[in-house]
Design a protein around this motif. Structure first.
Motif, PDB file in Angstrom:
ATOM      1  N   THR A   1     -19.627  19.027  26.356  1.00  0.00           N
ATOM      2  CA  THR A   1     -20.339  18.717  24.559  1.00  0.00           C
ATOM      3  C   THR A   1     -21.859  20.109  24.503  1.00  0.00           C
ATOM      4  OG1 THR A   1     -20.182  16.348  24.163  1.00  0.00           O
ATOM      5  CG2 THR A   1     -22.034  18.095  23.042  1.00  0.00           C
ATOM      6  N   ARG A   2     -22.644  19.952  25.238  1.00  0.00           N
ATOM      7  CA  ARG A   2     -23.018  21.485  24.733  1.00  0.00           C
ATOM      8  C   ARG A   2     -22.347  22.394  24.643  1.00  0.00           C
ATOM      9  NH1 ARG A   2     -28.327  19.083  26.939  1.00  0.00           N
ATOM     10  NH2 ARG A   2     -27.959  17.313  27.206  1.00  0.00           N
ATOM     11  N   PHE A   3     -21.012  23.392  25.660  1.00  0.00           N
ATOM     12  CA  PHE A   3     -20.254  23.959  25.324  1.00  0.00           C
ATOM     13  C   PHE A   3     -19.790  23.999  23.458  1.00  0.00           C
ATOM     14  CE2 PHE A   3     -19.781  24.826  29.202  1.00  0.00           C
ATOM     15  CZ  PHE A   3     -19.567  26.299  29.647  1.00  0.00           C
ATOM     16  N   ALA A   4     -19.683  22.313  22.999  1.00  0.00           N
ATOM     17  CA  ALA A   4     -19.043  22.349  22.151  1.00  0.00           C
ATOM     18  C   ALA A   4     -20.177  22.640  21.042  1.00  0.00           C
ATOM     19  CB  ALA A   4     -18.223  21.566  21.497  1.00  0.00           C
ATOM     20  N   LEU A   5     -21.400  22.705  21.121  1.00  0.00           N
ATOM     21  CA  LEU A   5     -22.136  22.628  20.310  1.00  0.00           C
ATOM     22  C   LEU A   5     -23.214  23.915  19.575  1.00  0.00           C
ATOM     23  CD1 LEU A   5     -25.064  21.157  19.053  1.00  0.00           C
ATOM     24  CD2 LEU A   5     -26.643  22.135  20.371  1.00  0.00           C
ATOM     25  N   ILE A   6     -23.185  24.616  21.119  1.00  0.00           N
ATOM     26  CA  ILE A   6     -23.646  26.071  21.428  1.00  0.00           C
ATOM     27  C   ILE A   6     -22.703  27.449  20.722  1.00  0.00           C
ATOM     28  CG2 ILE A   6     -23.186  27.068  23.230  1.00  0.00           C
ATOM     29  CD1 ILE A   6     -25.754  28.136  23.620  1.00  0.00           C
ATOM     30  N   THR A   7     -21.024  26.675  20.431  1.00  0.00           N
ATOM     31  CA  THR A   7     -20.248  27.617  20.106  1.00  0.00           C
ATOM     32  C   THR A   7     -19.101  27.381  18.976  1.00  0.00           C
ATOM     33  OG1 THR A   7     -18.364  26.633  21.683  1.00  0.00           O
ATOM     34  CG2 THR A   7     -19.790  28.410  22.542  1.00  0.00           C
ATOM     35  N   GLY A   8     -19.609  25.903  18.823  1.00  0.00           N
ATOM     36  CA  GLY A   8     -19.330  25.039  17.344  1.00  0.00           C
ATOM     37  C   GLY A   8     -17.479  25.319  17.098  1.00  0.00           C
ATOM     38  N   ARG A   9     -16.839  25.649  19.364  1.00  0.00           N
ATOM     39  CA  ARG A   9     -16.115  25.480  19.136  1.00  0.00           C
ATOM     40  C   ARG A   9     -14.870  24.161  20.444  1.00  0.00           C
ATOM     41  NH1 ARG A   9     -14.297  30.458  20.919  1.00  0.00           N
ATOM     42  NH2 ARG A   9     -12.060  30.892  19.977  1.00  0.00           N
ATOM     43  N   TYR A  10     -13.761  24.333  20.370  1.00  0.00           N
ATOM     44  CA  TYR A  10     -13.582  22.887  21.214  1.00  0.00           C
ATOM     45  C   TYR A  10     -13.861  23.209  22.618  1.00  0.00           C
ATOM     46  CZ  TYR A  10     -11.340  19.004  18.265  1.00  0.00           C
ATOM     47  OH  TYR A  10     -11.154  18.868  17.509  1.00  0.00           O
TER      48      TYR A  10
ATOM     49  N   VAL B   1      -7.909   9.967  19.412  1.00  0.00           N
ATOM     50  CA  VAL B   1      -8.094  11.355  17.962  1.00  0.00           C
ATOM     51  C   VAL B   1      -8.360   9.877  17.168  1.00  0.00           C
ATOM     52  CG1 VAL B   1      -6.593  11.555  16.688  1.00  0.00           C
ATOM     53  CG2 VAL B   1      -5.580  12.388  18.839  1.00  0.00           C
ATOM     54  N   ARG B   2      -9.219  10.693  16.292  1.00  0.00           N
ATOM     55  CA  ARG B   2     -10.351   9.942  15.379  1.00  0.00           C
ATOM     56  C   ARG B   2      -9.679  10.673  14.126  1.00  0.00           C
ATOM     57  NH1 ARG B   2     -14.810   7.368  13.430  1.00  0.00           N
ATOM     58  NH2 ARG B   2     -14.159   6.446  10.720  1.00  0.00           N
ATOM     59  N   SER B   3      -8.163   9.954  13.231  1.00  0.00           N
ATOM     60  CA  SER B   3      -8.179  10.317  12.125  1.00  0.00           C
ATOM     61  C   SER B   3      -8.156   9.947  10.948  1.00  0.00           C
ATOM     62  CB  SER B   3      -7.224  10.687  12.359  1.00  0.00           C
ATOM     63  OG  SER B   3      -6.149  11.379  10.778  1.00  0.00           O
TER      64      SER B   3
ATOM     65  N   LYS C   1      -0.094  14.519  17.496  1.00  0.00           N
ATOM     66  CA  LYS C   1      -1.181  15.650  16.716  1.00  0.00           C
ATOM     67  C   LYS C   1      -2.007  15.698  17.855  1.00  0.00           C
ATOM     68  CE  LYS C   1      -2.178  14.096  11.797  1.00  0.00           C
ATOM     69  NZ  LYS C   1      -1.996  14.330  11.345  1.00  0.00           N
ATOM     70  N   TRP C   2      -2.150  14.800  18.661  1.00  0.00           N
ATOM     71  CA  TRP C   2      -3.043  15.009  19.536  1.00  0.00           C
ATOM     72  C   TRP C   2      -2.214  15.652  20.772  1.00  0.00           C
ATOM     73  CZ3 TRP C   2      -1.939  14.891  24.917  1.00  0.00           C
ATOM     74  CH2 TRP C   2      -4.062  15.197  25.871  1.00  0.00           C
ATOM     75  N   HIS C   3      -1.079  15.790  21.117  1.00  0.00           N
ATOM     76  CA  HIS C   3       0.131  17.002  22.181  1.00  0.00           C
ATOM     77  C   HIS C   3      -0.080  18.119  21.342  1.00  0.00           C
ATOM     78  CE1 HIS C   3       1.060  14.043  25.423  1.00  0.00           C
ATOM     79  NE2 HIS C   3       0.853  13.076  24.524  1.00  0.00           N
ATOM     80  N   HIS C   4       0.152  18.431  20.176  1.00  0.00           N
ATOM     81  CA  HIS C   4      -0.034  19.405  19.507  1.00  0.00           C
ATOM     82  C   HIS C   4      -1.476  20.621  19.933  1.00  0.00           C
ATOM     83  CE1 HIS C   4       0.325  22.539  16.982  1.00  0.00           C
ATOM     84  NE2 HIS C   4      -0.647  22.261  15.850  1.00  0.00           N
ATOM     85  N   TRP C   5      -2.717  19.330  19.399  1.00  0.00           N
ATOM     86  CA  TRP C   5      -3.702  19.846  19.158  1.00  0.00           C
ATOM     87  C   TRP C   5      -4.002  20.648  21.156  1.00  0.00           C
ATOM     88  CZ3 TRP C   5      -7.435  17.588  23.011  1.00  0.00           C
ATOM     89  CH2 TRP C   5      -8.337  18.601  23.004  1.00  0.00           C
ATOM     90  N   ASN C   6      -3.743  19.512  22.219  1.00  0.00           N
ATOM     91  CA  ASN C   6      -4.181  19.525  23.717  1.00  0.00           C
ATOM     92  C   ASN C   6      -3.088  20.837  23.889  1.00  0.00           C
ATOM     93  OD1 ASN C   6      -5.195  19.173  26.357  1.00  0.00           O
ATOM     94  ND2 ASN C   6      -3.158  18.466  26.789  1.00  0.00           N
ATOM     95  N   SER C   7      -1.904  21.059  23.388  1.00  0.00           N
ATOM     96  CA  SER C   7      -1.117  22.483  23.564  1.00  0.00           C
ATOM     97  C   SER C   7      -2.367  23.747  23.118  1.00  0.00           C
ATOM     98  CB  SER C   7       0.294  22.519  23.180  1.00  0.00           C
ATOM     99  OG  SER C   7      -0.100  22.472  21.308  1.00  0.00           O
ATOM    100  N   SER C   8      -3.017  23.519  22.527  1.00  0.00           N
ATOM    101  CA  SER C   8      -2.967  25.051  22.003  1.00  0.00           C
ATOM    102  C   SER C   8      -4.652  25.290  22.575  1.00  0.00           C
ATOM    103  CB  SER C   8      -4.338  24.751  20.650  1.00  0.00           C
ATOM    104  OG  SER C   8      -5.774  23.792  20.126  1.00  0.00           O
ATOM    105  N   MET C   9      -5.502  23.940  23.909  1.00  0.00           N
ATOM    106  CA  MET C   9      -6.276  24.515  24.201  1.00  0.00           C
ATOM    107  C   MET C   9      -5.796  24.539  25.666  1.00  0.00           C
ATOM    108  SD  MET C   9      -9.007  23.285  22.290  1.00  0.00           S
ATOM    109  CE  MET C   9      -8.226  23.501  21.143  1.00  0.00           C
TER     110      MET C   9
END
Length: 473
Positions: free
Chosen positions: A91-100, A396-398, A439-447
């Motif tokens: 979470t701290r990585f996400a907080l300080i960078t604004g990114r996943y 996923v929360r949508s 949606k989750w698999h598409h997102w996951n493939s970009s990480m």
């Protein structure tokens, strides 16, 4: 594709044009022509492992949190705030960078520990403090870092002018060591220099923050990140120094109680109160944004009602956290919002409030929710993604729908009707389930992928031993 069904309250209207303006333009539109000369100060307060309902204003009745309750009453209380992960360093990585967090190798660690000092937040990556520093802010962090160890990583390398606190994930509240034993080095640092200080760590961190605020003036804005370790284990209240001497394992698997936990949270609340009193005494409260939240859901003794689950789980109890924001100059007191907000949203939101914007090379995954916070735009639905322990857990929360995979089972919940995640609608709405999975698999493939060298909590809930030979739940 099946049409998702956000609740009636969230379909009020299309997002106004104001919400999609460039960040700097948005801030000027929201704050008026005086932005450049009257930028708000920012105090970002983060608790560690605090449960959603651990504050009185969120439903706690076993102990009292008057200062944080007052903070909520003076500003805006968010009821749908999420952590980017169900564990802390991610979470701290996400907080300080604004990114996943999964865009960075260090963010794959759940949580970040050990690694021989090779993993952490790259100093060249833009951060909330570095971007605000470029915009003319003084920047300081007091408390927990947990984004990589010296000599490669640290707060002073990632945008903070001042740092006092701990680099590791946890330390004893009295000995200030990140482990147990005479051979374990002290865990407190001032800048990049080890230091010793006597006292209860929650109080020590707050005292340093107060001293910092007492030196600030309206002439130059500041960002103060106040990241407590409380109420993270070990289970030690402010009167438990004797307990500290008896602990054989920093993770204190055989210790703690609801009473001790309550005293830890009350000490946290009192510490926040002292910091805010100093802000008031300096005459800076009116134009200071104060944010309070937690790095993940509650653990062990926490109250996460009405949710199920806890830290290390992608059930709501593991990722839903308190969220409070006060800004007397701009936010009307006594408000409550259902806007979905997550850790990585704070960077674009606070940059907009400061009249600046993210680095164009590192566009945030988080959204700027300043228009909603200021009451200038309607609450809008979000789509957010999580994964944990590789792909053992996924979510996923949508809008109001939530897809959850955990323990090999798949679920579909309508959170507007079933916050406790008990009525599995997967068979009733198979198309919605299929769409969210896609949606989750598409997102996951970009990480970044989970490779064999990535360390995380194992299936039985135990972390690998760190260099001090201890393990954690």
């Amino acid at each position: 594709m099946t049409q998702f069904k956000p609740s009636r309250r969230r379909i009020l209207q299309a997002v106004p044009a104001l919400a999609v303006l460039p960040y700097a333009s948005l801030a000027n539109a929201a704050l008026g022509s005086g932005v450049a000369s009257n930028k708000p100060n920012i105090i970002f307060i983060m608790a560690d492992d605090l449960g959603y309902a651990d504050l009185g204003v969120y439903g706690q009745t076993a102990f009292k949190t008057p200062n944080l309750d007052k903070l909520a009453q003076q500003g805006l209380r968010l009821t749908q705030t999420y952590a980017n992960s169900c564990v802390c360093s991610a979470t701290r990585f996400a907080l300080i960078t604004g990114r996943y967090q999964y865009r960075l190798r260090g963010g794959l660690e759940e949580p970040l520990h050990g690694g021989g000092g090779d993993l952490g937040l790259p100093p060249e990556h833009p951060t909330l403090p570095s971007l605000l520093k470029q915009a003319g802010y003084n920047t300081a962090l007091f408390g927990k870092w947990h984004l990589g160890s010296l000599p490669k990583f640290g707060p002073l390398k990632s945008g903070y002018d001042v740092f006092f606190g701990n680099y590791a994930g946890a330390l004893d509240y009295f000995t200030h060591k990140p482990g147990v034993g005479a051979d374990v080095p002290d865990g407190l640092y001032e800048g990049e220099v080890p230091v010793k200080e006597v006292g209860y760590y929650t109080d020590i961190v707050a005292n340093h923050a107060s001293q910092y605020i007492s030196k600030q003036t309206a002439a130059k804005p500041f960002l103060l990140s106040l990241h407590f370790t409380a109420p993270h284990w070990p289970w030690e209240g402010p009167e438990d120094e004797a307990v500290s001497r008896e602990i054989k394992n920093l993770f204190h698997l055989d210790g703690g109680s609801l009473d001790t936990y309550g005293k830890m949270v009350e000490a946290l609340d009192a510490a926040v109160g002292r910091v805010l009193d100093t802000l008031e005494q300096q005459g800076l409260a009116d134009n200071t944004i104060v944010v309070f939240t937690s790095d993940n859901g509650g653990e062990r003794f926490s109250n996460t009602w009405p949710f199920s689950g806890q830290k290390t789980e992608l059930l709501e109890g593991g990722i839903r956290v308190p969220g409070i924001i006060r800004w007397p100059a701009r936010i009307k007191a006594g408000q409550v919002s259902e806007q979905v907000v997550t850790s990585m949203d704070w960077l674009p939101t606070l940059l907009a409030a400061a009249g600046t914007q993210p680095d164009a090379r590192y566009q945030p995954d988080g959204e700027n929710v300043l228009p909603v916070i200021l009451g200038e735009a309607a609450v809008r639905p979000r789509t957010l993604f999580w994964r944990y322990k590789g792909q053992e857990q996924a979510a996923v929360r949508s809008a109001d729908w939530k897809y959850l995979k955990i323990n090999g089972n798949e679920f579909l919940f309508d959170l507007s009707k079933d916050q406790r995640e008990r009525a599995n609608l997967a068979e009733k709405y198979p198309q919605v389930l299929a769409e969210l999975k896609e949606k989750w698999h598409h997102w996951n493939s970009s990480m970044l992928p989970i490779t064999p060298d990535v360390r995380s909590h194992s299936v039985n809930g135990k972390m690998q031993a760190d260099r001090y030979g201890v393990s954690a739940p």
